[in-house]
Design an enzyme around this catalytic site. Structure first.
Site, short mmCIF file in Angstrom:
data_model
loop_
_atom_site.label_atom_id
_atom_site.label_comp_id
_atom_site.label_asym_id
_atom_site.label_seq_id
_atom_site.Cartn_x
_atom_site.Cartn_y
_atom_site.Cartn_z
N GLY A 1 1.08 4.65 -3.43
CA GLY A 1 0.24 5.26 -2.41
C GLY A 1 -0.12 4.31 -1.28
O GLY A 1 0.43 3.20 -1.18
N TYR B 1 -3.59 3.52 1.75
CA TYR B 1 -4.96 3.00 1.69
C TYR B 1 -5.90 4.04 1.08
O TYR B 1 -5.78 5.25 1.33
CB TYR B 1 -5.47 2.66 3.09
CG TYR B 1 -5.01 1.31 3.58
CD1 TYR B 1 -5.59 0.13 3.11
CD2 TYR B 1 -3.99 1.21 4.52
CE1 TYR B 1 -5.16 -1.11 3.55
CE2 TYR B 1 -3.56 -0.03 4.97
CZ TYR B 1 -4.15 -1.18 4.48
OH TYR B 1 -3.72 -2.41 4.92
N THR B 2 -6.83 3.56 0.29
CA THR B 2 -7.88 4.42 -0.21
C THR B 2 -9.18 3.63 -0.28
O THR B 2 -9.20 2.40 -0.19
CB THR B 2 -7.53 5.02 -1.58
OG1 THR B 2 -8.45 6.08 -1.89
CG2 THR B 2 -7.60 3.97 -2.67
N TYR B 3 -10.27 4.37 -0.42
CA TYR B 3 -11.60 3.77 -0.50
C TYR B 3 -12.16 3.98 -1.89
O TYR B 3 -11.97 5.03 -2.51
CB TYR B 3 -12.54 4.43 0.53
CG TYR B 3 -14.01 4.14 0.28
CD1 TYR B 3 -14.56 2.91 0.64
CD2 TYR B 3 -14.83 5.08 -0.32
CE1 TYR B 3 -15.90 2.63 0.40
CE2 TYR B 3 -16.18 4.81 -0.56
CZ TYR B 3 -16.70 3.58 -0.20
OH TYR B 3 -18.02 3.31 -0.44
N HIS B 4 -12.87 2.98 -2.40
CA HIS B 4 -13.67 3.12 -3.62
C HIS B 4 -15.07 2.63 -3.32
O HIS B 4 -15.26 1.67 -2.55
CB HIS B 4 -13.09 2.28 -4.76
CG HIS B 4 -11.76 2.74 -5.24
ND1 HIS B 4 -11.45 4.06 -5.48
CD2 HIS B 4 -10.63 2.03 -5.55
CE1 HIS B 4 -10.20 4.16 -5.90
NE2 HIS B 4 -9.68 2.94 -5.94
N GLY C 1 -3.26 7.65 -7.81
CA GLY C 1 -2.30 6.57 -7.61
C GLY C 1 -2.12 5.80 -8.89
O GLY C 1 -3.09 5.30 -9.46
N GLY D 1 -5.03 5.13 -11.57
CA GLY D 1 -5.27 6.51 -11.96
C GLY D 1 -5.84 7.39 -10.88
O GLY D 1 -5.17 7.70 -9.90
N CYS E 1 -4.87 7.61 2.66
CA CYS E 1 -3.54 8.02 2.22
C CYS E 1 -2.62 8.34 3.38
O CYS E 1 -1.65 9.09 3.24
CB CYS E 1 -3.63 9.22 1.26
SG CYS E 1 -4.56 8.83 -0.24
#
Length: 230
Positions: free
Chosen positions: A83, A85-88, A163, A174, A192
Site C-alpha cells: 500500500g 501512505y496511511t495515518y495512525h 495493508g 493488517g 492510499c
C-alpha cells in the site's frame, strides 16, 4: 515489547492481545516480527493484536513521495506492508493480524478478501454498510448526508484501511478502523494515493461507538470471516 504466549490455549486457537495506551510504532513492528517468526517455526499460536498508536504516518511499499503533503507534521515510518501512505493515531483501532496463511490455503487473494469481509461484517454490527471498490484499497461507506459529486454520484469516504505483508506465509500488519480519530490528521497525506474521496469514522457518521464496542464486534465476527473459503 513482546507479545506473551498464553498459559493455556486450545489447539489451532488464535490468541488475542489488547494493549492499553498508545504503542510506539517501532516497538509494535519489532513485537510483530518476533511473533511472526515464532509462528512460522511452530513455536507460538496465531495472534490478533488490538492497539492504538500515537499520531504518525506510515509509507507502504507503493508510497509516492508527493503524497506526503506535510512531512513535518508527524513522524513518518517506512513500512514493509503493501500500500501507500496511511495515518495512525488515537481513536483509530489498529488490528495487527498474525495468521498462518499457509495452513489457511496459501491463497493471498482469498486472505485479503477475508480481511475485507471481516471489516464489513464488523461494521454491520453498527448498521454501517461497508463496501469494496475496484482499484481502491480498503473499506468505504456512501455518504447520503453529503451533496452529490460533480458527476452526480454519491460521495464515498474511507472508514478502514488494509495493508499486509507475508513472511514464510505468516501475515503481519493488517487493518485500521476509524472509531474517533482526529480526521484533520489525515490532511498531511494523500491517504492510499486517493484524492477524490474523503475519510470518515464511526463517530463522524453519528454513531456513539467506543473502542471497546468495536473490539467486541471484531471478536464476534472473526471466526465466520476466516472460515469462509469461498
Amino acid at each position: 515489547m513482546l507479545l506473551p504466549d498464553p498459559a493455556h490455549l486450545e489447539p489451532d486457537a488464535v490468541q488475542w492481545h489488547v494493549s492499553d495506551g498508545l504503542v510506539p510504532y517501532d516497538q509494535a513492528v519489532t513485537a510483530m516480527e518476533d511473533r511472526v517468526a515464532r509462528i512460522a517455526r511452530g513455536q507460538a499460536p496465531e495472534a490478533i493484536w488490538l492497539l492504538e498508536h500515537p499520531p504518525l504516518y506510515t509509507a507502504g511499499t507503493s508510497a509516492k513521495p508527493q503524497d506526503l503533503t506535510d512531512p513535518d507534521r508527524f513522524p513518518v515510518h517506512v513500512s514493509q506492508r503493501g500500500g501507500q501512505y496511511t495515518y495512525h493515531g488515537p481513536g483509530q483501532r489498529v488490528v495487527y493480524v498474525m495468521l498462518d496463511v499457509g495452513k489457511r490455503g496459501h491463497d493471498v487473494r482469498l486472505f485479503v478478501k477475508q480481511l475485507e469481509g471481516w471489516v464489513i461484517a464488523t461494521l454491520e454490527r453498527f448498521n454501517v454498510t461497508g463496501e469494496i471498490r475496484d482499484g481502491r484499497v480498503g473499506v468505504w461507506v456512501q455518504r447520503d448526508d453529503k451533496p452529490l459529486t460533480a458527476s452526480g454520484a454519491k460521495p464515498e469516504d474511507k472508514i478502514a484501511a488494509i495493508g499486509i505483508r507475508l513472511r514464510k506465509w505468516v501475515s503481519f500488519h493488517g487493518i485500521s478502523i476509524n472509531v474517533e480519530p482526529d480526521l484533520d490528521h489525515f490532511n498531511g497525506i494523500v491517504p492510499c494515493g486517493i484524492t477524490e474521496h474523503g475519510v470518515t469514522s464511526l463517530v463522524d457518521l453519528g454513531l456513539p461507538v467506543t473502542m471497546h464496542d468495536l473490539d467486541v464486534a471484531l471478536r464476534q465476527t472473526f471466526q465466520t470471516a476466516f472460515t469462509d473459503r469461498s
